[in-house]
Motif scaffolding. Structure first.
Motif, PDB file in Angstrom:
ATOM      1  N   ALA A  15      -2.946  -9.263  14.959  1.00 33.77           N
ATOM      2  CA  ALA A  15      -3.955  -8.157  14.000  1.00 33.77           C
ATOM      3  C   ALA A  15      -4.098  -9.097  12.925  1.00 33.77           C
ATOM      4  CB  ALA A  15      -2.929  -6.856  13.735  1.00 33.77           C
ATOM      5  N   PHE A  16      -5.329  -8.142  12.062  1.00 32.87           N
ATOM      6  CA  PHE A  16      -5.458  -8.411  10.893  1.00 32.87           C
ATOM      7  C   PHE A  16      -4.604  -7.529   9.920  1.00 32.87           C
ATOM      8  CE2 PHE A  16     -10.304  -8.362  12.341  1.00 32.87           C
ATOM      9  CZ  PHE A  16     -10.324  -9.657  12.546  1.00 32.87           C
ATOM     10  N   PRO A  17      -4.353  -8.294   8.818  1.00 30.79           N
ATOM     11  CA  PRO A  17      -4.324  -7.994   7.076  1.00 30.79           C
ATOM     12  C   PRO A  17      -4.402  -6.587   7.311  1.00 30.79           C
ATOM     13  CG  PRO A  17      -5.070  -9.391   6.348  1.00 30.79           C
ATOM     14  CD  PRO A  17      -5.288  -9.583   8.321  1.00 30.79           C
ATOM     15  N   ASP A  18      -3.222  -5.496   6.227  1.00 26.27           N
ATOM     16  CA  ASP A  18      -3.831  -4.727   5.753  1.00 26.27           C
ATOM     17  C   ASP A  18      -3.673  -4.579   4.391  1.00 26.27           C
ATOM     18  OD1 ASP A  18      -0.894  -3.826   5.961  1.00 26.27           O
ATOM     19  OD2 ASP A  18      -0.939  -2.936   8.069  1.00 26.27           O
ATOM     20  N   ALA A  19      -3.290  -3.228   4.027  1.00 20.97           N
ATOM     21  CA  ALA A  19      -3.056  -2.267   2.637  1.00 20.97           C
ATOM     22  C   ALA A  19      -1.842  -3.043   2.455  1.00 20.97           C
ATOM     23  CB  ALA A  19      -3.619  -1.352   2.218  1.00 20.97           C
ATOM     24  N   ALA A  20      -0.502  -3.035   3.188  1.00 15.80           N
ATOM     25  CA  ALA A  20       0.618  -3.080   2.966  1.00 15.80           C
ATOM     26  C   ALA A  20       1.303  -4.977   3.447  1.00 15.80           C
ATOM     27  CB  ALA A  20       1.504  -2.288   3.711  1.00 15.80           C
ATOM     28  N   SER A  21      -0.028  -5.865   3.682  1.00 14.87           N
ATOM     29  CA  SER A  21       0.528  -7.275   3.962  1.00 14.87           C
ATOM     30  C   SER A  21       0.311  -7.830   2.826  1.00 14.87           C
ATOM     31  CB  SER A  21      -0.879  -7.823   4.509  1.00 14.87           C
ATOM     32  OG  SER A  21      -0.588  -6.930   6.209  1.00 14.87           O
ATOM     33  N   ALA A  22       2.027  -7.829   2.146  1.00 15.04           N
ATOM     34  CA  ALA A  22       1.876  -8.062   1.057  1.00 15.04           C
ATOM     35  C   ALA A  22       1.602  -9.953   0.800  1.00 15.04           C
ATOM     36  CB  ALA A  22       3.438  -7.737   0.299  1.00 15.04           C
ATOM     37  N   ILE A  23       2.332 -10.055   1.497  1.00 20.19           N
ATOM     38  CA  ILE A  23       2.455 -11.556   2.326  1.00 20.19           C
ATOM     39  C   ILE A  23       0.505 -12.467   1.488  1.00 20.19           C
ATOM     40  CG2 ILE A  23       1.347 -11.732   4.156  1.00 20.19           C
ATOM     41  CD1 ILE A  23       4.112 -14.243   3.942  1.00 20.19           C
ATOM     42  N   VAL A  24      -0.499 -11.528   2.273  1.00 21.68           N
ATOM     43  CA  VAL A  24      -1.479 -12.010   2.426  1.00 21.68           C
ATOM     44  C   VAL A  24      -2.635 -11.631   0.568  1.00 21.68           C
ATOM     45  CG1 VAL A  24      -4.081 -12.108   3.293  1.00 21.68           C
ATOM     46  CG2 VAL A  24      -1.761 -11.690   4.593  1.00 21.68           C
ATOM     47  N   ASP A  25      -2.851 -12.421  -0.257  1.00 25.73           N
ATOM     48  CA  ASP A  25      -3.009 -11.868  -1.502  1.00 25.73           C
ATOM     49  C   ASP A  25      -4.933 -11.867  -1.780  1.00 25.73           C
ATOM     50  OD1 ASP A  25      -1.050 -12.614  -2.250  1.00 25.73           O
ATOM     51  OD2 ASP A  25      -0.813 -14.528  -3.644  1.00 25.73           O
ATOM     52  N   PHE A  26      -5.436 -13.187  -0.631  1.00 24.41           N
ATOM     53  CA  PHE A  26      -7.258 -12.686  -0.696  1.00 24.41           C
ATOM     54  C   PHE A  26      -7.034 -11.748   0.364  1.00 24.41           C
ATOM     55  CE2 PHE A  26      -6.084 -16.388  -2.565  1.00 24.41           C
ATOM     56  CZ  PHE A  26      -5.907 -16.286  -3.968  1.00 24.41           C
ATOM     57  N   LYS A  27      -7.008 -10.702   0.472  1.00 27.64           N
ATOM     58  CA  LYS A  27      -7.476  -9.428   1.774  1.00 27.64           C
ATOM     59  C   LYS A  27      -9.141  -9.077   2.186  1.00 27.64           C
ATOM     60  CE  LYS A  27      -3.516  -7.309   1.074  1.00 27.64           C
ATOM     61  NZ  LYS A  27      -2.900  -7.261  -0.075  1.00 27.64           N
ATOM     62  N   THR A  28      -9.734  -9.898   1.455  1.00 27.34           N
ATOM     63  CA  THR A  28     -11.055  -9.062   1.194  1.00 27.34           C
ATOM     64  C   THR A  28     -12.115 -10.638   2.375  1.00 27.34           C
ATOM     65  OG1 THR A  28     -11.661  -9.026  -0.944  1.00 27.34           O
ATOM     66  CG2 THR A  28     -11.006  -7.773  -0.178  1.00 27.34           C
ATOM     67  N   TYR A  29     -10.698 -11.650   2.409  1.00 30.67           N
ATOM     68  CA  TYR A  29     -11.825 -13.029   2.765  1.00 30.67           C
ATOM     69  C   TYR A  29     -12.350 -12.436   3.845  1.00 30.67           C
ATOM     70  CZ  TYR A  29     -10.775 -16.086  -1.068  1.00 30.67           C
ATOM     71  OH  TYR A  29     -11.132 -16.166  -2.446  1.00 30.67           O
ATOM     72  N   PRO A  30     -13.485 -12.966   4.408  1.00 35.11           N
ATOM     73  CA  PRO A  30     -13.943 -12.570   5.939  1.00 35.11           C
ATOM     74  C   PRO A  30     -12.556 -13.282   6.800  1.00 35.11           C
ATOM     75  CG  PRO A  30     -15.969 -12.751   4.820  1.00 35.11           C
ATOM     76  CD  PRO A  30     -14.472 -13.074   3.834  1.00 35.11           C
ATOM     77  N   LEU A  31     -12.978 -13.072   7.787  1.00 38.33           N
ATOM     78  CA  LEU A  31     -11.519 -13.724   8.996  1.00 38.33           C
ATOM     79  C   LEU A  31     -12.262 -13.970  10.370  1.00 38.33           C
ATOM     80  CD1 LEU A  31      -8.662 -10.983   8.932  1.00 38.33           C
ATOM     81  CD2 LEU A  31      -9.219 -13.538   7.950  1.00 38.33           C
ATOM     82  N   GLY A  32     -14.040 -15.228   9.783  1.00 33.89           N
ATOM     83  CA  GLY A  32     -14.422 -15.607  11.217  1.00 33.89           C
ATOM     84  C   GLY A  32     -14.069 -16.245  11.835  1.00 33.89           C
ATOM     85  N   SER A  33     -13.572 -17.600  10.705  1.00 32.93           N
ATOM     86  CA  SER A  33     -12.961 -19.164  11.366  1.00 32.93           C
ATOM     87  C   SER A  33     -12.154 -18.195  12.032  1.00 32.93           C
ATOM     88  CB  SER A  33     -13.094 -19.834  10.155  1.00 32.93           C
ATOM     89  OG  SER A  33     -12.879 -19.893   9.253  1.00 32.93           O
ATOM     90  N   SER A  34     -10.843 -17.892  10.892  1.00 37.78           N
ATOM     91  CA  SER A  34      -9.661 -17.460  11.212  1.00 37.78           C
ATOM     92  C   SER A  34      -9.509 -16.744  12.597  1.00 37.78           C
ATOM     93  CB  SER A  34      -9.214 -16.935   9.850  1.00 37.78           C
ATOM     94  OG  SER A  34      -9.096 -17.409   9.063  1.00 37.78           O
ATOM     95  N   SER A  35     -10.449 -16.100  13.250  1.00 33.87           N
ATOM     96  CA  SER A  35     -10.487 -15.226  14.380  1.00 33.87           C
ATOM     97  C   SER A  35     -10.100 -17.327  15.954  1.00 33.87           C
ATOM     98  CB  SER A  35     -11.093 -14.023  14.642  1.00 33.87           C
ATOM     99  OG  SER A  35     -11.127 -13.158  13.480  1.00 33.87           O
ATOM    100  N   TYR A  36     -11.142 -17.846  15.687  1.00 34.99           N
ATOM    101  CA  TYR A  36     -11.071 -18.864  16.426  1.00 34.99           C
ATOM    102  C   TYR A  36      -9.788 -19.331  16.214  1.00 34.99           C
ATOM    103  CZ  TYR A  36     -11.998 -22.743  18.616  1.00 34.99           C
ATOM    104  OH  TYR A  36     -12.443 -23.980  19.442  1.00 34.99           O
ATOM    105  N   LEU A  37      -9.964 -19.762  14.439  1.00 29.70           N
ATOM    106  CA  LEU A  37      -8.760 -20.623  15.309  1.00 29.70           C
ATOM    107  C   LEU A  37      -7.256 -19.678  15.580  1.00 29.70           C
ATOM    108  CD1 LEU A  37      -8.597 -22.051  11.627  1.00 29.70           C
ATOM    109  CD2 LEU A  37      -9.262 -23.459  13.817  1.00 29.70           C
ATOM    110  N   TYR A  38      -7.056 -18.570  15.346  1.00 29.79           N
ATOM    111  CA  TYR A  38      -5.938 -17.561  15.857  1.00 29.79           C
ATOM    112  C   TYR A  38      -6.239 -18.125  17.771  1.00 29.79           C
ATOM    113  CZ  TYR A  38      -4.110 -12.729  18.324  1.00 29.79           C
ATOM    114  OH  TYR A  38      -3.779 -12.453  18.861  1.00 29.79           O
ATOM    115  N   TYR A  39      -7.150 -17.446  17.628  1.00 31.95           N
ATOM    116  CA  TYR A  39      -7.783 -18.144  19.711  1.00 31.95           C
ATOM    117  C   TYR A  39      -7.027 -19.380  20.300  1.00 31.95           C
ATOM    118  CZ  TYR A  39      -9.760 -18.415  23.886  1.00 31.95           C
ATOM    119  OH  TYR A  39     -10.474 -18.215  24.988  1.00 31.95           O
ATOM    120  N   PHE A  40      -7.263 -20.185  19.051  1.00 32.17           N
ATOM    121  CA  PHE A  40      -7.326 -21.395  19.939  1.00 32.17           C
ATOM    122  C   PHE A  40      -5.803 -22.059  19.929  1.00 32.17           C
ATOM    123  CE2 PHE A  40      -6.754 -25.729  19.355  1.00 32.17           C
ATOM    124  CZ  PHE A  40      -7.618 -26.939  20.148  1.00 32.17           C
TER     125      PHE A  40
END
Length: 618
Positions: free
Chosen positions: A133-158
Motif C-alpha cells: 500500500a502507499f504510505p499515509d499520514a500515519a506512516s512515520a517511517i516515510v519522511d518525504f511522503k509527497t514524492y510521486p511513486l511512479g518508478s517505485s510502483s514499478y520496482l514494487y511490482y518487479f
C-alpha cells in the motif's frame, strides 16, 4: 537452491513481460523497439493506480499471471518468431543483450551506498513491498511522503515477482533504463546499417560519462527522467506517419514520466511540444477532417498522460492535508520556504548559481560546450564539405532553449522550495544538471543518426552489397568509422562497469556496510523500538543524517536518532528516551561511559538501554 529460485523468478518475469510485448506487437502493431518501454511503463502506471485504490497485491498477481497466459497463448499459436525469431538475432539485439548481461552481473551483487537510497528511494520500495500500500499520514517511517511513486510502483511490482534484495531493485530500475535505450534505436529505419547503430551507441555510452552523479548503481531517478523523454521522442519521430499509434505508445511513457518525480513535468512538456508540432505538420498532407481528428487525439493524449500527476496531487492533498515536506508542490510550502530567505540570501543563492552554471569545472557545463561545439563542427562539415542540409542544427537550438528554461526552473526550485541551508550549497545541482545533459546527448545522437541515414549515397532496401557505397573509399571509411565507434562505446561502457565495481570493492569501508553487518536488513515489518546510534561524524555523516537514514532503512524503524559525542553527566538520562543504544563506531568517549556500567572490550554492538541502566543501579 536459492540461486536457482532466483533465476527462475527472473525468467518468469521475463516471460510475463514478453507476453505483453507479443500482444503489443501482434495486436496493436507497435514496433518491437518501442514495445518494451510501452509495456513496462503501462505496468508501472497500472500498479500506481492500484496503489491509489489500495489493491496493489491483487493487481500484481493479476497482471503477472495475465502476462504468463499471453506468452503461453502466443507460444501455442507459434507467433514467438515475430519477436524472438531468427530475425531478432541482429547485431543491435546481440549488443543490447551483451551490454545488459554485463550490467546485470555487476548490479546483482551491488549494495546501496548513495544517501538518497536510504532517505527515500530504497526505503519507499521496501515500504511498498512490506505493506502492499502507499504510505499515509500515519506512516512515520516515510519522511518525504509527497514524492510521486511512479518508478517505485514499478520496482514494487518487479520485486514482488523477483525478490527483495538491493541488487534486485537496481536490476529492476535497469530494465526500465535499457528499455528506454532500446527505444532510442527505433529512429533508425534500417538497424543493419551498423554505423548508425554505433553512432547512437557512442551517445548512449557518453551519457554514462556525464552521469557520474546519478549512475545506475542507485535508485535515483534523475537518469530515468531524460531517458523516458528520449524514448517518447523516439517513438514520436519514428511513427510520425502513424500518429495514432504514436499517441498510444507515448501515452503510458509520458504518464509514468510525470509521476517519477515532480521535475518530470518539465521533460514531459518538451514531449508535449514536439507531439503538438508533429500533429500540426500533418495539416498539409491529410484531409481537414482527419487533421482535426489527429488534433483531438493529440489533445486527449496530453490530458490523459497528465491524469496520473493530477491523481497524485489529489491523493496527497487528501491524505497528507496540512503536511509540508521537502519540495512539496503547494502554495503554503512555497510561501514558507521563500519567506525565510532574506534579500541577501536570495542574492547569494543567485550568485552561487551563476558561478556554478558558468564554471568550466562543472561537468554539466563542459558537456553543454562539448555538445554545441561538436554539433556545429559536424553541421558545417556536412553542409560545406558534402552539401548536406542536416536538421541537427535545429535540434541543437531547441535543446539549448530547453536547457535555458530548465536552468531557470532549477534556480526557482532553490529559491522557492528548497530549505535555505541546502539552497545556499546548491544541493544536488550537478545531479539535476546532468539530467539535462543526458537529454541533450540523446537528442543529438538520434538527430545525427537520422541525418546520417538520410545522407547515404544509396537508400537501399533489403539488399546489402558493395554497390551500397559510392566508392571503395567511402566503404572503407564507413567500416573503419563503425569499428572505431564500436570500440570506443565498448570502452566507455566497460569504464562505467569498472567504476561501479570499484565502488563495490570499497563497500566494506562504508557506513551502510557497518550498519547492515551489525543490524541486519529487516524485511519483516516495522520495528517500533526507539534507537540511538553512536558514530563518528567523519565527513559529516551524522550531521547530514546519513547515519540516521542508513540505520533507519536497515532497521525499518521510524524512531532512529544519531549522535557523535556525549556528555557523560547527562547521557544516562538521555538514554531513557530510547530502547536500544547502537554503537556503530566506538571511540574512547563511549567506551569510558559503558565501562562504568560493566561493559568491557567495547566493539560495534547493540545494547539494551534497560540493561545498561539496570547495571548502573546495581
Amino acid at each position: 537452491m536459492e540461486t536457482i529460485m532466483s533465476i527462475v523468478r527472473y525468467l518468469m518475469f521475463f516471460v510475463s513481460v514478453s507476453g505483453y510485448v507479443l500482444f503489443a506487437h501482434d495486436q496493436i502493431r507497435i514496433p518491437v523497439k518501442f514495445s518494451w518501454i510501452f509495456v513496462l511503463s503501462s505496468l508501472a502506471c497500472i500498479v500506481y493506480f492500484s496503489g491509489l485504490l489500495n489493491i496493489m497485491l491483487w493487481t500484481v498477481a493479476v497482471i503477472f499471471l495475465a502476462g504468463i497466459a499471453l506468452f503461453l497463448y502466443y507460444t501455442f499459436k507459434r507467433k514467438l518468431t515475430s519477436v524472438f525469431g531468427l530475425g531478432a538475432l541482429n547485431m543491435l539485439n546481440v549488443i543490447f543483450c551483451v551490454a545488459f548481461a554485463f550490467i546485470f552481473a555487476s548490479l546483482v551483487s551491488t549494495n546501496f551506498i548513495h544517501y538518497d537510497n536510504f532517505s527515500h528511494w530504497g526505503l519507499i520500495v521496501k515500504y511498498l513491498y512490506l505493506f502492499n500500500a502507499f504510505p499515509d499520514a500515519a506512516s512515520a517511517i516515510v519522511d518525504f511522503k509527497t514524492y510521486p511513486l511512479g518508478s517505485s510502483s514499478y520496482l514494487y511490482y518487479f520485486c514482488k515477482i523477483v525478490g527483495n534484495s538491493e541488487g534486485t531493485m537496481l536490476i529492476g530500475q535497469a530494465t526500465l533504463l535499457f528499455s528506454c535505450f532500446y527505444a532510442m534505436f527505433g529512429v533508425i529505419r534500417d538497424s543493419r546499417r551498423m554505423l548508425l547503430v554505433t553512432v547512437l551507441a557512442i551517445c548512449c555510452s557518453a551519457m554514462t560519462y556525464f552521469n557520474i552523479s546519478i549512475r545506475i548503481n542507485n535508485l535515483l531517478v534523475d537518469f530515468l527522467l531524460p531517458l523516458l523523454a528520449l524514448a517518447a521522442l523516439a517513438a514520436m519521430f519514428s511513427m510520425r506517419d502513424r500518429l495514432k499509434t504514436a499517441y498510444l505508445v507515448v501515452l503510458p511513457i509520458l504518464g509514468l514520466l510525470c509521476i517519477v518525480k515532480n521535475s518530470g513535468i518539465f521533460f514531459a512538456a518538451i514531449c508535449f511540444f514536439v507531439l503538438i508540432y508533429l500533429t500540426l505538420k500533418t495539416r498539409r498532407i491529410v484531409p481537414r477532417k482527419q487533421h482535426l481528428l489527429l488534433l483531438l487525439l493529440c489533445t486527449c493524449t496530453i490530458i490523459v498522460s497528465l491524469v496520473p500527476f493530477a491523481a497524485w496531487n489529489l491523493h496527497t492533498a487528501a491524505v497528507f492535508a496540512g503536511e509540508n515536506t521537502k519540495h512539496s508542490m503547494n502554495a503554503d510550502n512555497f510561501e514558507e520556504v521563500y519567506s525565510e530567505k532574506t534579500p541577501e540570501v536570495i542574492a547569494q543563492i543567485v550568485t552561487n548559481f551563476r558561478s556554478a552554471v558558468f564554471s568550466i569545472g562543472s561537468l554539466a557545463t563542459r558537456g553543454i560546450l562539448l555538445c554545441n561545439l561538436s554539433v556545429l563542427l559536424l553541421y558545417f562539415i556536412a553542409r560545406f564539405g558534402f552539401g548536406k542540409k542536416w536538421k541537427l542544427l535545429k535540434i541543437l537550438i531547441l535543446l539549448d532553449v530547453c536547457i535555458l528554461l530548465y536552468y531557470l526552473g532549477i534556480l526557482a526550485m532553490f529559491l522557492f522550495t528548497m530549505p535555505t541551508a541546502e539552497a545556499l550549497l546548491l544541493a544536488g545541482f550537478e545531479r539535476y544538471a546532468s539530467s539535462m545533459i543526458v537529454l541533450m546527448i540523446g537528442g543529438i545522437g538520434m538527430g545525427l543518426a537520422c541525418d546520417l541515414e538520410n545522407s547515404f549515397y544509396i537508400q537501399q532496401g533489403l539488399s546489402r552489397n558493395y554497390r551500397a557505397f559510392k566508392s571503395r573509399l567511402s566503404k572503407n571509411i564507413y567500416e573503419t568509422s563503425t569499428l572505431a565507434l564500436a570500440a570506443l562505446s565498448a570502452l566507455i561502457l566497460l569504464s562505467e562497469i569498472n567504476g561501479m565495481d570499484s565502488m563495490k570493492a570499497s563497500y566494506s569501508t562504508t557506513v551502510p556496510y557497518e550498519a547492515v553487518q551489525l543490524l541486519g536488513d529487516n524485511w519483516e515489518g516495522t520495528d517500533e523500538h526507539r534507537y540511538l546510534v553512536y558514530a563518528s561524524d567523519k565527513e559529516d555523516q551524522v550531521t547530514d543524517y546519513y547515519v540516521q537514514y542508513t540505520s533507519k532503512y536497515f532497521l525499518f524503524a521510524p524512531e532512529v536518532d544519531a549522535i557523535s559525542s556525549i556528555d557523560p553527566s547527562t547521557f544516562a538520562k538521555q538514554l531513557q528516551n530510547y530502547d536500544y543504544l547502537i554503537v556503530l563506531e566506538p571511540d574512547e568517549s563511549i567506551e569510558t561511559f559503558l565501562n562504568k556500567y560493566g561493559y568491557l572490550g567495547i566493539n560495534a554492538s547493540v545494547y539494551s538501554v534497560s540493561g545498561i541502566l539496570e547495571s548502573g543501579e546495581e
